[in-house]
Write an enzyme that holds these catalytic residues in place. Sequence first.
Site, PDB file in Angstrom:
ATOM      1  CB  CYS A 105      -8.720  -4.380  -3.752  1.00  0.00           C
ATOM      2  SG  CYS A 105      -7.506  -3.087  -3.432  1.00  0.00           S
TER       3      CYS A 105
ATOM      4  CG  ASN B 212      -0.408  -0.215   2.521  1.00  0.00           C
ATOM      5  OD1 ASN B 212       0.589  -0.900   2.679  1.00  0.00           O
ATOM      6  ND2 ASN B 212      -1.029   0.372   3.527  1.00  0.00           N
TER       7      ASN B 212
ATOM      8  CD  GLU C 279      -5.341  -5.977  -1.295  1.00  0.00           C
ATOM      9  OE1 GLU C 279      -4.734  -4.899  -1.137  1.00  0.00           O
ATOM     10  OE2 GLU C 279      -6.157  -6.437  -0.480  1.00  0.00           O
TER      11      GLU C 279
ATOM     12  CD  GLU D  38      -1.567   4.790   4.571  1.00  0.00           C
ATOM     13  OE1 GLU D  38      -1.067   5.618   5.357  1.00  0.00           O
ATOM     14  OE2 GLU D  38      -2.221   3.791   4.936  1.00  0.00           O
TER      15      GLU D  38
ATOM     16  CB  CYS E 283      -5.237  -1.450  -1.563  1.00  0.00           C
ATOM     17  SG  CYS E 283      -6.551  -0.647  -0.644  1.00  0.00           S
TER      18      CYS E 283
ATOM     19  CB  CYS F 294     -11.009  -2.262   0.296  1.00  0.00           C
ATOM     20  SG  CYS F 294     -10.278  -1.632  -1.227  1.00  0.00           S
TER      21      CYS F 294
HETATM   22  N1  THU Z   1      -5.128  -1.641   2.648  1.00  0.00           N
HETATM   23  C1  THU Z   1      -4.551  -2.449   1.700  1.00  0.00           C
HETATM   24  O1  THU Z   1      -3.495  -2.116   1.143  1.00  0.00           O
HETATM   25  N2  THU Z   1      -5.167  -3.624   1.411  1.00  0.00           N
HETATM   26  C2  THU Z   1      -6.242  -4.126   2.076  1.00  0.00           C
HETATM   27  O2  THU Z   1      -6.682  -5.218   1.769  1.00  0.00           O
HETATM   28  C3  THU Z   1      -6.869  -3.335   3.149  1.00  0.00           C
HETATM   29  C4  THU Z   1      -6.390  -1.940   3.296  1.00  0.00           C
HETATM   30  C5  THU Z   1      -4.433  -0.412   3.028  1.00  0.00           C
HETATM   31  C6  THU Z   1      -5.048   0.882   2.596  1.00  0.00           C
HETATM   32  C7  THU Z   1      -4.496   1.839   3.620  1.00  0.00           C
HETATM   33  O3  THU Z   1      -3.209   2.263   3.216  1.00  0.00           O
HETATM   34  C8  THU Z   1      -4.336   0.998   4.875  1.00  0.00           C
HETATM   35  O4  THU Z   1      -4.354  -0.350   4.438  1.00  0.00           O
HETATM   36  C9  THU Z   1      -5.426   1.220   5.907  1.00  0.00           C
HETATM   37  O5  THU Z   1      -6.682   1.092   5.343  1.00  0.00           O
END
Ligand code: THU
Length: 130
Positions: free
Chosen positions: A90, A43, A56, A45, A54, A87
Amino acid sequence: MDGSDSLIQAARRAREHAVATFSGFKVGAALETAAGVVITGCNVENATYGLTICAERVAMFKALSEGHRAFTRIAIVANTDDPTASCGACRQILWEFGGDLEIVLANLSELKGTHRLKDLLPLPFDARLL
Ligand code: THU
């Protein structure tokens, strides 16, 4: 398959690169192509929060951008006792480009479950409806 599966290990290594500046929640993903190539993602941010992507989707977009078009499995790793399932955004992207993938959920030490994507995204919207 158990928690030492090589796809899960690849997702754990990818997780170390997570840019989780705001949530602190690091996620790694490892996508396996039909040819057995593994493409990873983490991920990422940023300061607007909303442009977060994310692990994925990073893995899938990396794979597509490198020419891969057929996929079998994706491993997703977070440091949680309960499985971290993808989520909704994804699930949509994985479905459209990966079809009914095997979804392998794990944490830093254990396999937490395997699922088929069609069970996580019943009644999907996709290009067949257009
Ligand atoms: N996140 C993912 O990368 N994959 C998931 O399956 C769930 C959430 C990330 C997004 C964000 O950077 C952090 O986790 C918190 O939501």
